[in-house]
Write an enzyme that holds these catalytic residues in place. Structure first.
Site, PDB file in Angstrom:
ATOM      1  N   GLN A   1       3.322   9.958   1.117  1.00 11.25           N
ATOM      2  CA  GLN A   1       4.584   9.228   1.216  1.00 11.25           C
ATOM      3  C   GLN A   1       5.520   9.500   0.047  1.00 11.25           C
ATOM      4  OE1 GLN A   1       2.572   5.231   2.123  1.00 11.25           O
ATOM      5  NE2 GLN A   1       4.490   5.145   3.264  1.00 11.25           N
TER       6      GLN A   1
ATOM      7  N   HIS B   1      -2.618   7.797   6.649  1.00 10.77           N
ATOM      8  CA  HIS B   1      -1.562   8.602   6.005  1.00 10.77           C
ATOM      9  C   HIS B   1      -2.124   9.903   5.432  1.00 10.77           C
ATOM     10  CE1 HIS B   1       2.292   6.659   6.127  1.00 10.77           C
ATOM     11  NE2 HIS B   1       1.853   5.511   5.638  1.00 10.77           N
TER      12      HIS B   1
ATOM     13  N   GLY C   1       0.840  -1.192   0.000  1.00  9.65           N
ATOM     14  CA  GLY C   1       0.000   0.000   0.000  1.00  9.65           C
ATOM     15  C   GLY C   1       0.872   1.237   0.000  1.00  9.65           C
TER      16      GLY C   1
ATOM     17  N   CYS D   1       5.762   0.297   7.962  1.00  5.80           N
ATOM     18  CA  CYS D   1       5.454   1.366   7.006  1.00  5.80           C
ATOM     19  C   CYS D   1       6.723   1.729   6.245  1.00  5.80           C
ATOM     20  CB  CYS D   1       4.942   2.584   7.779  1.00  5.80           C
ATOM     21  SG  CYS D   1       4.625   4.004   6.725  1.00  5.80           S
ATOM     22  N   LEU D   2       6.592   1.932   4.935  1.00 12.54           N
ATOM     23  CA  LEU D   2       7.747   2.282   4.107  1.00 12.54           C
ATOM     24  C   LEU D   2       8.369   3.613   4.528  1.00 12.54           C
ATOM     25  CD1 LEU D   2       6.270   1.284   0.623  1.00 12.54           C
ATOM     26  CD2 LEU D   2       8.048   0.049   1.891  1.00 12.54           C
TER      27      LEU D   2
ATOM     28  N   HIS E   1      -4.523   1.946   7.294  1.00 14.36           N
ATOM     29  CA  HIS E   1      -3.170   2.506   7.364  1.00 14.36           C
ATOM     30  C   HIS E   1      -2.999   3.635   6.333  1.00 14.36           C
ATOM     31  CE1 HIS E   1       1.349   1.813   7.900  1.00 14.36           C
ATOM     32  NE2 HIS E   1       1.302   2.578   6.827  1.00 14.36           N
ATOM     33  N   GLU E   2      -3.481   3.402   5.103  1.00 14.89           N
ATOM     34  CA  GLU E   2      -3.312   4.408   4.043  1.00 14.89           C
ATOM     35  C   GLU E   2      -4.223   5.626   4.274  1.00 14.89           C
ATOM     36  OE1 GLU E   2      -0.712   3.867   2.583  1.00 14.89           O
ATOM     37  OE2 GLU E   2      -0.581   1.703   2.836  1.00 14.89           O
TER      38      GLU E   2
HETATM   39 NI    NI Z   1       2.687   3.576   5.648  1.00 11.01          NI
END
Ligand code: NI
Length: 170
Positions: A51, A139, A46, A93-94, A135-136
């Site tokens: 991000q 963000h 995702g 998370c990235l 989660h997204e």
């Molecule tokens: Ni994330």
């Protein structure tokens, strides 16, 4: 199409409420496709526009990481319509490298948004897919998964992340 740079913890775009997308133009279309490529290259399941340093309400999700094109979901202005149940599982998370923590999320959700053709789309999701959507959507509201943890845990992680940033690892 190009692979974009994923911004990391400490970047102000990650903690800002992202802007609603009013015009579904070429720029948004290109951004969405670049986000998909970036998500696959990471690899991740995702990605949210903040991000890649774009404060816009746009998310991409694909549990198959590009293996099955039918799994790809691109949503503009996604909203959490309903939620039920609770499931606690490890999350990462990235944008928050090397940190994995258990987070409680709804076990089932209904999400509504707009697809790239401009059509309204409703998605029902459970388990991991529900987790990724939550989660997204966090963000695009300027929230990271570590914001769900206890204050003590959060401050320990922040200390660790600050150190990582200082020594130039990320
Ligand atoms: Ni994330």
């Amino acid at each position: 199409m190009s692979i974009l740079q994923i911004v990391k913890y400490g970047n102000p775009t990650l903690t800002k409420k992202a802007e609603e997308i009013i015009n579904l133009d070429k720029y948004i279309e290109r951004l969405a496709h670049n986000m998909v490529q970036t998500m696959y290259a990471a690899p991740g399941i995702g990605l949210a526009a903040p991000q890649v340093n774009e404060s816009k309400r746009l998310i991409t999700v694909d549990l198959s990481v590009g293996e099955n094109s039918q799994n790809l979901i691109i949503l503009i202005n996604p909203e959490l319509i309903s939620q039920e149940g609770k499931l606690t599982s490890e999350e990462g998370c990235l944008s928050v490298p090397d940190i994995n923590e258990k987070v409680a999320r709804p076990s089932r959700v209904i999400i509504r948004g707009i697809d790239l053709k401009g059509n309204e789309k409703t998605v029902e999701a459970e388990g991991l897919l529900a987790r990724v959507f939550c989660h997204e959507i966090d963000h695009i509201n300027g929230k990271l998964f570590i914001d769900h943890l206890s204050l003590l845990k959060k401050s320990l992680i922040k200390k660790k992340l600050r150190k990582t940033v200082q020594i130039g690892k990320i």
